[in-house]
Every structure is written in C-alpha cells, then in structure tokens.
Write a protein that holds these residues in place. Structure first.
Motif, mmCIF file in Angstrom:
data_model
loop_
_atom_site.group_PDB
_atom_site.id
_atom_site.type_symbol
_atom_site.label_atom_id
_atom_site.label_comp_id
_atom_site.label_asym_id
_atom_site.label_seq_id
_atom_site.Cartn_x
_atom_site.Cartn_y
_atom_site.Cartn_z
ATOM 1 N N VAL A 43 -23.221 13.406 71.430
ATOM 2 C CA VAL A 43 -24.288 12.494 71.849
ATOM 3 C C VAL A 43 -23.698 11.197 72.377
ATOM 4 O O VAL A 43 -24.078 10.704 73.453
ATOM 5 N N SER A 44 -22.762 10.628 71.632
ATOM 6 C CA SER A 44 -22.174 9.335 72.001
ATOM 7 C C SER A 44 -21.430 9.408 73.328
ATOM 8 O O SER A 44 -21.599 8.557 74.209
ATOM 9 N N SER A 45 -20.592 10.426 73.493
ATOM 10 C CA SER A 45 -19.791 10.557 74.708
ATOM 11 C C SER A 45 -20.674 10.848 75.919
ATOM 12 O O SER A 45 -20.425 10.341 77.020
ATOM 13 N N ASP A 46 -21.715 11.650 75.713
ATOM 14 C CA ASP A 46 -22.628 11.949 76.813
ATOM 15 C C ASP A 46 -23.407 10.705 77.241
ATOM 16 O O ASP A 46 -23.685 10.508 78.431
ATOM 17 N N LEU A 47 -23.767 9.858 76.293
ATOM 18 C CA LEU A 47 -24.482 8.624 76.626
ATOM 19 C C LEU A 47 -23.633 7.717 77.512
ATOM 20 O O LEU A 47 -24.134 7.142 78.487
ATOM 21 N N GLY A 203 -17.825 3.339 66.782
ATOM 22 C CA GLY A 203 -16.629 4.109 67.130
ATOM 23 C C GLY A 203 -16.856 5.590 67.284
ATOM 24 O O GLY A 203 -15.950 6.394 67.004
ATOM 25 N N ASP A 204 -18.043 5.985 67.766
ATOM 26 C CA ASP A 204 -18.358 7.405 67.874
ATOM 27 C C ASP A 204 -17.881 8.030 69.190
ATOM 28 O O ASP A 204 -17.825 9.248 69.313
ATOM 29 N N VAL A 205 -17.580 7.204 70.188
ATOM 30 C CA VAL A 205 -17.310 7.705 71.536
ATOM 31 C C VAL A 205 -15.857 8.164 71.668
ATOM 32 O O VAL A 205 -14.937 7.488 71.211
ATOM 33 N N GLN A 206 -15.659 9.324 72.298
ATOM 34 C CA GLN A 206 -14.322 9.787 72.652
ATOM 35 C C GLN A 206 -14.173 9.642 74.168
ATOM 36 O O GLN A 206 -14.733 10.429 74.939
ATOM 37 N N PHE A 207 -13.414 8.634 74.584
ATOM 38 C CA PHE A 207 -13.332 8.318 76.013
ATOM 39 C C PHE A 207 -12.632 9.403 76.811
ATOM 40 O O PHE A 207 -12.928 9.602 77.996
ATOM 41 N N ALA A 208 -11.710 10.130 76.183
ATOM 42 C CA ALA A 208 -11.055 11.230 76.889
ATOM 43 C C ALA A 208 -12.074 12.305 77.254
ATOM 44 O O ALA A 208 -12.065 12.848 78.366
ATOM 45 N N LEU A 209 -12.964 12.598 76.307
ATOM 46 C CA LEU A 209 -14.028 13.582 76.552
ATOM 47 C C LEU A 209 -14.961 13.082 77.642
ATOM 48 O O LEU A 209 -15.317 13.820 78.574
ATOM 49 N N THR A 210 -15.374 11.819 77.548
ATOM 50 C CA THR A 210 -16.278 11.236 78.542
ATOM 51 C C THR A 210 -15.658 11.265 79.933
ATOM 52 O O THR A 210 -16.325 11.606 80.918
ATOM 53 N N GLY A 211 -14.387 10.917 80.027
ATOM 54 C CA GLY A 211 -13.712 10.889 81.321
ATOM 55 C C GLY A 211 -13.671 12.253 81.987
ATOM 56 O O GLY A 211 -13.899 12.376 83.202
#
Length: 285
Positions: A43-47, A203-211
């Motif tokens: 959810v966090s990374s998709d947002l 701190g829920d977001v994984q920027f590698a995943l988002t990228g």
C-alpha cells in the motif's frame, strides 16, 4: 531491477491510461498476491508511485478545462485529513502484524466495493441527463465524499478512481463524465500525497520497489492514454471485474474455487451492465 515488477507496472500503467481506473485497485493486490509483498508495504509503495503518476493525467484535464476546482477544494477538505488521519490512527492503535492484516482485509473490502461501484457507474451512465461541466457545489455531501474516499485510500491505496467518482456521480448526476474524471484526478494529488506522507513518517515505503514500478508505469500510462478508445475500454471492463473480484475474495481468505465462482458472477453482472449502458446510449442518440 526485477523485470517482473517493471512489467507489472507497465501493464497497470497501461490500464490506468486506458480506463482511468486507479492503480491502487490493481497494483496493490498484484504485489500482495503474486509477489508476496507485505500488505502494508505494498500500500505504502504504491501510494508513492501514484503520487508521481497522478499529476500526468491531472495536467491533461487542467489543460482541457475539465476540472471543477470548487469541488476539488471541498473534496480535499475531507480527503486530506481522512487519508493522513486514518494511517496515523491505525499505526498508533495496532501492532505491525495487526496493521498488515487489517490493511489486507480492508483492501479486499474496498476492491469488492470498487467492482460494485464500476457496475453502478454503468447503470447511472445510461440515465438520460444533460451533461454539463459546471454544477452548484453541495458543501457537506462533497466533504463527506472526500472523507470516505480519503480514508479508503489511506488504508488501502484503492478507492479514488472508483468510489469517489461514483459518489460524485450520485451527488452531481448532471456533471459531464470528462469533468468527473478530471476533478477526481486533481483532488487525488493532495489526497495521495497526504497518505504517502503518513506512510513515509512510519517508514513503510520501500523506494526500490516504488522505483521499479514507476519504470514500467510511466510509459504504460502514456501508451494507454494514446491508445485510449471506448471500445477497448469496454472490452477491458469484464476482465477488470474478474481480476478485482478474484483478488478481493483471495485477500479476504476465501479458497480458490470460491474466488473463481465469485469472479464468474462479477463478469456476468459487468457484461449485463455494459450492455444496458450501451443500449441506453444508443436510445438517447
């Protein structure tokens, strides 16, 4: 770099550009069910990814003058605090394992609501109503729509492109479809931004995943917008009903046979609703 994640972003981005359906309803369940990503991280990374993608569509509608800015402001009065507050409240009141479980169940419920909303939109679209780009705002109902949509997006990343649009259609039946979509996209930017900031704080977001998602999603959105055609969108509706229903039922913990049965029913209902909408359009023409 995972080519599977890039491909998933490309496919979801293409569907967003083609149909206007929000990415949270598609990408988040894909991450959870097919890539085994924790529901909260998904959810966090998709947002955060949506925060980059949404302005592209909103800019097009702003240029075309199909954004009702007074409605945008009223929606944001409810959606921004709803999105930020729901994330903060959930994280403060529950432990991480419980948060992930609540998020997964909430996502399943919102996806089912999205399927119902998509069918309701087809039914409402067949009403013979004059289309206009200007309406007189109703402050209290509009703020409440924003609050409900913001809460749903904050907890699940899904709901903006489906639930908010249908609620607006119910509240403002004369508003032209292009302005409905443009208004929703414009208000979704601060809405998604508020939810993303709240998740970033914890701190829920994984920027590698988002990228990796964005590498595929950005060209996908552009390609979908270029190919966009009503006939293609109509063909995709039953497929989306199948995917969303199957994902929702699986997220809620049902066995696979039950998920396939529910998906089949959703496809049938979607086909009937689309046929009814087309018949209504032809009779008005």
């Amino acid at each position: 770099m995972s080519w599977q994640l890039v491909l998933a972003g490309l496919l979801v981005g293409f569907v967003i550009g083609l149909t206007g359906m929000g990415g949270g309803a598609l990408m988040t369940p894909i991450l959870v069910l097919f890539f085994g990503v924790n529901a909260l991280v998904a959810v966090s990374s998709d947002l955060v990814a949506s925060l980059v993608v949404k302005p592209v569509g909103a800019a097009v509608h702003r240029h075309r003058g199909t954004v009702h800015w007074r409605l945008v402001r009223l929606l944001c009065l409810g959606s921004v605090p709803g999105a930020f507050g729901s994330v903060v409240a959930l994280r403060l009141l529950a432990d991480p394992a419980a948060v992930a479980r609540i998020t997964q169940i909430g996502l399943g419920v919102v996806l089912l609501c999205a399927v119902v909303a998509a069918v309701a939109r087809d039914v409402l679209d067949r009403r013979g109503r004059p289309a206009t780009d200007t309406v007189t705002p109703k402050p209290v109902p509009t703020v409440l729509i924003g609050l409900v949509g913001g809460t749903a997006v904050g907890l699940t990343s899904a709901g903006s492109g489906t639930l908010v649009i249908v609620c607006l259609l119910l509240c403002y039946p004369a508003l032209a479809p292009r302005t409905l979509v443009g208004t929703d996209l414009a208000q979704a930017i601060p809405l998604v931004g508020a939810a993303a900031v709240a998740h970033l704080i914890f701190g829920d977001v994984q920027f590698a995943l988002t990228g990796q998602l964005l590498v595929g999603a950005l060209p996908g959105v552009a390609a979908g917008a270029l190919v966009s055609a009503r006939a293609v969108g109509a063909v995709l509706k039953p497929v989306l009903a199948l995917v969303l229903t199957f994902s929702a039922v699986k997220l809620l913990g049902a066995p696979t046979p039950a998920a396939f049965l529910a998906s089949g029913g959703a496809v049938l209902i979607s086909l009937v609703a689309e046929t009814s909408r087309r018949a209504g359009t032809l009779s008005r023409g």
